[in-house]
Structures are given as structure tokens and as C-alpha cells.
Design a protein around this motif. Sequence first.
Motif, PDB file in Angstrom:
ATOM      1  N   GLY A  98     -77.419  54.241   7.861  1.00  0.00           N
ATOM      2  CA  GLY A  98     -76.458  53.199   7.529  1.00  0.00           C
ATOM      3  C   GLY A  98     -75.252  53.150   8.438  1.00  0.00           C
ATOM      4  N   ASP A 150     -79.266  46.101   3.873  1.00  0.00           N
ATOM      5  CA  ASP A 150     -78.004  46.833   4.039  1.00  0.00           C
ATOM      6  C   ASP A 150     -77.126  46.083   5.039  1.00  0.00           C
ATOM      7  OD1 ASP A 150     -75.904  48.526   4.450  1.00  0.00           O
ATOM      8  OD2 ASP A 150     -77.118  50.312   4.847  1.00  0.00           O
ATOM      9  N   HIS A 193     -77.220  49.975   0.672  1.00  0.00           N
ATOM     10  CA  HIS A 193     -76.471  50.957   1.462  1.00  0.00           C
ATOM     11  C   HIS A 193     -76.349  52.294   0.745  1.00  0.00           C
ATOM     12  CE1 HIS A 193     -73.826  52.221   4.678  1.00  0.00           C
ATOM     13  NE2 HIS A 193     -72.899  52.570   3.813  1.00  0.00           N
TER      14      HIS A 193
END
Length: 233
Positions: A155, A188, A203
Amino acid sequence: MAVASVLAIAALPVIVPTAGSQSCPDIDVVFARGTAESPGVGGVGQRFVDSLRAQAFPRTVGVHGVNYPASDNFTGGTVFKLNIVEGVRDEANHVRGVVSVCPNTKLVLGGYSQGAVVTALATSGVVPTGIARGAAPLPLPAGVADNVAAVVLFGTPAGWSATKYGAADIDVGPAYASKALEFCAPGDAVCSGTVPTQDHGPHQQYGVNGMADRAATFAMGRLAELKPESPAS
């Protein structure tokens, strides 16, 4: 609460051995946690460490949770950027210490979200804008890359979510790029850099969506490719 306490204890950093102290681990994981997670390696980092340990057995695995604020003060300007710099410095110092004291230990570097920024900048030597030269951490020596088996990031902020970090490029350094793997879950918006959304679910799923386990498998593959050190004569 009991489960959280157990995880916090399991994530405590391992002190780099000194001459005459405990033996050096075969593998040392250095992981920077995400925003506002408790000190240690965080939830994603713990899942990654647990999976790596299971796959690496009987090799020993040491763990260092990067020591930095992981602040959520995103509008703090230079103050916020200095939090990132603090993490970069701690990670770089730990890596240098391991390489110096435990030259046969192979390192695996990782980070989640804000922690992915810390690890990426630690490998690239990039310093956020507005940071005074004297406040910037020393870059990792070129030879250290030989001791790093893998870099795994989850991420990593991009686009709109990266601007607060004051770094034009949040990328793994060239010496580490061939041994790095980055994960960005579908949906995400933090790592895809698409329009911000109130749905933070994607996320927050790296610890349970299988990507931490895939990252551990990748790291084990990288470790297997390294030639074993010749025994001292």
C-alpha cells in the motif's frame, strides 16, 4: 485486548547482537508499521513475519520494528516529514548495525502504507523536501545492498496520497529494485493514486487478503537464490 497484547509483545524489536552476545539470526526482518499503529511491526508486519518464520524454519528470524512515530499529523508540514526522516534514520542505522556485526545475516526490509514510504526512502536515499541538510540521515552504503535479500512494500502512497510526504519519487532505490515486490490491493486508492475515497477497506486488508503470505513466499524465493557464505578457514 489480550490478543492485542500478545501481538505487541511478539512485535518487539530484536536488539542487534554485539560481539560475545547472542548469536546472529539467519534472517533479520526490518519492518516499518503503518500510520497510527502501535510500536512494533504492526498488524501487516506481524502477519508477514509469522508467515516468513513458518516458511523459513528451522532458520532463525530476528525482527526489528522501525522506531518512528507513524504519525497521523498529515497536515503538519515539516514536522510530519521529520517523523518520516526519523524512521528512515532508525531503519538505516539498524541495517548498518546488522551488516557490521552479523555479516552473514540476510536482511528482509518491509513496510506498510506510511511505513512503505520509510523503507522506500531508506533504500533510495531520497530526503523529503524542506528537510535541512543536517537533519537528513546518512544514506545506506552501496555495499549494504548485497546483504539485503528482499524488499516488500504494501500500500505505498502514490499520487494525491503521496504529496504530504514531500518526496517526488517514493520508489525503492536502484540497488534494491531487482529484489523488491510491491503490493497494491484492488480498490486501494492510497497506492493506486486514484481519486480519494471514504472506503479505506482495501487499504486495511493487507494482513488478511493473502498478500502478506505472498510477500513471505517471495522473500523466501529471494533468500533461496543467494549463495551460502563460505565457511571461515
